[in-house]
Enzyme design. Structure first.
Site, PDB file in Angstrom:
ATOM      1  N   TYR A   8       1.887  -4.943  13.196  1.00 59.21           N
ATOM      2  CA  TYR A   8       0.736  -4.226  12.830  1.00 59.21           C
ATOM      3  C   TYR A   8      -0.074  -3.362  13.913  1.00 59.21           C
ATOM      4  CZ  TYR A   8      -3.140  -3.143   9.580  1.00 59.21           C
ATOM      5  OH  TYR A   8      -3.713  -2.423   8.741  1.00 59.21           O
ATOM      6  N   ASP A  29      -6.318  -6.536   6.833  1.00 63.30           N
ATOM      7  CA  ASP A  29      -7.478  -6.152   7.340  1.00 63.30           C
ATOM      8  C   ASP A  29      -8.563  -6.190   6.172  1.00 63.30           C
ATOM      9  OD1 ASP A  29      -6.966  -3.853   6.233  1.00 63.30           O
ATOM     10  OD2 ASP A  29      -6.413  -2.926   8.002  1.00 63.30           O
ATOM     11  N   HIS A  87      -5.095 -10.206  14.415  1.00 67.58           N
ATOM     12  CA  HIS A  87      -3.530  -9.816  14.629  1.00 67.58           C
ATOM     13  C   HIS A  87      -3.002  -9.927  15.905  1.00 67.58           C
ATOM     14  CE1 HIS A  87      -3.718  -7.886  10.658  1.00 67.58           C
ATOM     15  NE2 HIS A  87      -4.760  -7.369  10.892  1.00 67.58           N
ATOM     16  N   GLU A 122       0.791  -1.393   0.061  1.00 65.20           N
ATOM     17  CA  GLU A 122       0.114   0.036   0.003  1.00 65.20           C
ATOM     18  C   GLU A 122       0.905   1.173  -0.057  1.00 65.20           C
ATOM     19  OE1 GLU A 122      -3.213   0.330   2.648  1.00 65.20           O
ATOM     20  OE2 GLU A 122      -3.618  -1.950   2.742  1.00 65.20           O
ATOM     21  N   GLU A 151     -10.089  -3.185   4.845  1.00 59.85           N
ATOM     22  CA  GLU A 151      -9.801  -2.382   3.850  1.00 59.85           C
ATOM     23  C   GLU A 151      -8.556  -2.995   2.941  1.00 59.85           C
ATOM     24  OE1 GLU A 151     -11.083   0.478   3.149  1.00 59.85           O
ATOM     25  OE2 GLU A 151     -12.691  -0.118   4.457  1.00 59.85           O
ATOM     26  N   ARG A 200      -2.932  -2.014  13.703  1.00 63.30           N
ATOM     27  CA  ARG A 200      -4.464  -1.825  13.884  1.00 63.30           C
ATOM     28  C   ARG A 200      -4.937  -3.406  14.470  1.00 63.30           C
ATOM     29  NH1 ARG A 200      -3.428   0.840   9.190  1.00 63.30           N
ATOM     30  NH2 ARG A 200      -3.784   3.266   9.251  1.00 63.30           N
ATOM     31  N   ASP A 230      -2.658  -4.247   3.527  1.00 67.54           N
ATOM     32  CA  ASP A 230      -2.702  -4.824   5.059  1.00 67.54           C
ATOM     33  C   ASP A 230      -3.637  -5.938   5.040  1.00 67.54           C
ATOM     34  OD1 ASP A 230      -0.881  -2.757   5.355  1.00 67.54           O
ATOM     35  OD2 ASP A 230      -2.443  -1.374   6.004  1.00 67.54           O
TER      36      ASP A 230
END
Length: 725
Positions: A317, A103, A362, A28, A105, A319, A101
């Site tokens: 990570y 997740d 995570h 990203e 998104e 988040r 990532d």
């Protein structure tokens, strides 16, 4: 048999061809791409998608309500060139690995890329995920590629569609009923409601006076402080100075005798490694960081920092809602503790319970390598990066160390009908506190008492009566609002910081002394939304949405069905409010007695994008606008007004004189419509942890509820040079 042999040969041939043409890895961000390319070396090209390349257009709803709420995706404006470059790279690659990532998104980004790239290349496209950017984690991910998680993509799609349906229907309502240019969001509106309701509690609270009484006591020449805890067998109600003085007069001269003495020991367990919300709370409370700043710094530490000649992803990570830690990381930290603090290593690893609502996708936020201590990397990080990394490192390492132990001594001293109480605590075993520096706490080490015993006679010294006022509910801060959002199940780790940022950017709330305060615009919008959509703008609905999104991700709920159940009653209510709710347009404007200095017409106080301002009533013929005077300049001989100004960049608000540069008066605190009864200067509202919110005179030479302004370090000249106005 021959067919199997041929198939194996064909697979080997394809694998060999893919290797010879090289592998394209798409992440990203450029920083992450640089770090990963360094780890993978020759044969790999790592490119950045810069986030979403394909998304909903901003200019229209783009949801086909009549056909199962299918979204109409387009290439994001300004990203077509980048997408073509990635398609060209994909065409020349032997294989493509999508490494966005891990997740929702990130999964959606990978899904869109897969669709766009597969149209231009025959090369196999695989999905790889990892929790940390380290050579081992990246190489393991490359060795074991997988496929895109369609359920996770559907969860992101459902969230995106739902938010679009809410935002693109509520915003036009606000344009029609309040003013053009406003917007409303599903989650942000609930957060705004929480902040507005808390502000109402703050405004309605009436403080009550009460007093405390401390006394100096002596054992020989050793002095310690003690506070009145009981009077005539009950907790004293000291409502005014007279009641305190009466007790002082009654007990003055009485013998002071130790009547009770207790020693207790307490074991203090280390805290679990950070989740996203806990990191944001700790960074706000310990370092003064906003949630947005915390996440920006964490992103930098995660994506990679130049340590010597090597790019190193320093943390996992950032988040996450889980406190789970991999066995590899446990072995790493226990090895480090055994080497550096062998006496503080527990016989077994310490495990922490993962919350019931945690997705547990995570690990907790932790350093990727414990050997990179804050001290060893401080020359490679800027000040704020180091401070954030330090609390992450300290929290993780301490989480696998022995408990600390505290010893507390409490003593009661009788003087006539009064009982005074003192206590002191100290660490008897340091345990996990051994590695805490930035996160060190003074709560477990308090006071200091001489050696005492029951029946011992002490000497009294000076009495200290002190006036206080009861404190109402505290306004939300970044830390407390994130804590509340997490507790109520509103939002997810990736959304806590954006929720606050959006409300600030829209000027629905402001920061005052690190507290979140709703503006008049925010209160107005909140009032309309809560009154008109009580079933949507509430924490129960928002929390249920998060639960349903989790079910979609777990393949136990169909995303279209979830949207359909919500949409039909919602859109009917929107149409009803559009037709029936009274318009507030213009009602927030106020007439003033000031004249326009350009055309002479009256000036009107208007509520704009960034708060109230004065505008000429002759608009559009006259475009004159001015800042609203908040107070007369208190400097002797100056006839200027104090107005709000903002610095460039961060947009930090301060208050200065309109006669600058001839008058350099400055305040970081907003003037109140209250005059100091002692000196005549204006009062401001201040805040500190000890006293909460209180009014104080702005005059540095006046002692009327005045406290030193720690922030007034910049001169008006320095601020004006950075000023937007």
């Amino acid at each position: 048999m021959a067919a199997k042999t041929a198939a194996k040969t064909d697979a080997k041939t394809k694998k060999s061809a893919a290797k010879s043409k090289g592998t394209l890895v798409i992440v990203e961000s450029p920083a992450k791409a640089k770090t990963i390319e360094h780890y993978l070396g020759a044969g790999y090209k790592v490119k950045a998608s810069m986030g979403h390349l394909i998304d909903l257009p901003k200019s229209r709803l783009a949801i086909d309500v009549a056909h199962d709420f299918q979204p109409e995706y387009i290439t994001v404006r300004g990203r077509a060139k980048l997408l073509k470059e990635l398609q060209k790279d994909a065409k020349n690659a032997g294989q493509i690995l999508l490494a966005s990532d891990n997740d929702r998104e990130g999964e959606a980004i990978a899904w869109h890329l897969n669709k766009a790239l597969s149209e231009k290349t025959a090369a196999p496209i695989k999905r790889i995920v990892f929790n940390e950017i380290t050579p081992l984690a990246i190489k393991e991910a490359v060795k074991h590629p997988g496929t895109i998680d369609e359920a996770k993509v559907n969860a992101q799609k459902a969230r995106r569609v739902l938010d679009r349906l809410v935002g693109y229907n509520l915003s036009p309502l606000l344009w029609k009923k309040v003013k053009n240019g406003l917007s409303a969001g599903r989650v942000q509106s609930v957060a705004l409601r929480l902040i507005c309701e808390r502000e109402k509690e703050v405004e309605d609270f009436i403080p009550e006076e009460y007093w405390t009484l401390d006394a100096d006591l002596f054992k020989g020449k050793t002095k310690f402080s003690s506070q009145l805890s009981l009077y005539k067998g009950s907790k004293p109600e000291l409502k005014n100075e007279q009641s305190v003085n009466a007790i002082i007069e009654e007990i003055r001269g009485n013998q002071c005798v130790v009547v009770d003495l207790k020693e207790t020991e307490k074991s203090v367990r280390p805290k679990a490694p950070f989740t996203t919300s806990k990191l944001q709370q700790a960074a706000a409370n310990r370092l003064g960081f906003t949630s947005k700043k915390t996440m920006q710094l964490a992103q930098q530490l995660y994506e990679g920092v130049q340590i010597g000649h090597t790019m190193v992803g320093l943390i996992t990570y950032m988040r996450t809602d889980s406190v789970r830690v991999s066995q590899t990381a446990i072995d790493d930290v226990r090895g480090w503790i055994e080497k550096n603090y062998p006496d503080q290593l527990p016989p077994e690893k310490i495990e922490y319970a993962v919350g019931k609502s945690a997705q547990d996708a995570h690990e907790a936020i932790r350093p990727t390598y414990v050997k990179y201590t804050p001290e060893s990397v401080k020359t490679y990080l800027n000040r704020d990066q180091l401070r954030l990394y330090s609390i992450i490192w300290e929290r993780f390492v301490s989480s696998q160390m022995n408990n600390a132990k505290t010893k507390t001594v409490s003593v009661d001293i009788q003087a006539g009908d009064a009982i005074f109480h003192s206590s002191a605590s100290k660490l008897s075993e340091k345990g996990f506190y051994s590695v805490l520096k930035v996160l060190s706490s003074k709560e477990d080490v308090t006071g200091n008492l001489p050696s005492l015993k029951v029946g011992e006679v002490l000497t009294s010294g000076t009495f200290y009566p002190e006036q206080h006022f009861t404190q109402g509910p505290a306004r939300y801060t970044d830390a407390s609002v994130v804590k509340t959002l997490e507790e109520k199940g509103i939002g997810r780790p990736s959304t806590y910081a954006p929720i606050i940022s959006v409300l600030l950017d829209r000027y629905y709330i402001t920061r005052v002394n690190k507290q979140l305060v709703p503006t008049q615009l925010g209160k107005t919008i909140c009032g309309i939304l809560v009154e008109s959509f009580p079933d949507v703008i509430n924490e129960q609905f928002t929390s249920q949405v998060e639960t349903d999104l989790d079910k979609v991700e777990q393949n136990s709920m169909v995303w279209n069905t979830m949207i359909s159940d919500f949409y039909d009653p919602f859109i009917k209510r929107v149409d009803q409010v559009m037709d029936t709710h009274e318009s507030l347009k213009g009602s927030l404007d106020e007439q003033t007695d000031q004249k326009c200095d350009k055309c002479g017409r009256p000036m009107v106080k208007k509520l704009g994008r960034f708060g109230y301002f004065l505008a000429c009533s002759g608009f559009p013929e006259c475009h004159n606008t001015k800042s609203i005077p908040l107070a007369k300049c208190p400097r002797p001989g100056c006839n200027g007004d104090i107005v709000a100004r903002k610095t460039k960049g961060r947009g930090k608000e301060f208050y200065g004189c309109t006669n600058y540069p001839s008058c350099d008066f400055i305040s970081h605190f907003k003037p109140l419509d209250v005059t100091c009864p002692k000196c005549g200067w204006f009062m401001v509202e201040k805040f500190d942890k000890k006293n909460g919110s209180y009014k104080s005179c702005i005059n540095p030479d006046c002692d009327y509820l005045h406290s030193a302004d720690e922030e007034d370090g910049e001169s008006l000249k320095e601020l004006m040079e950075k000023n937007n106005d």
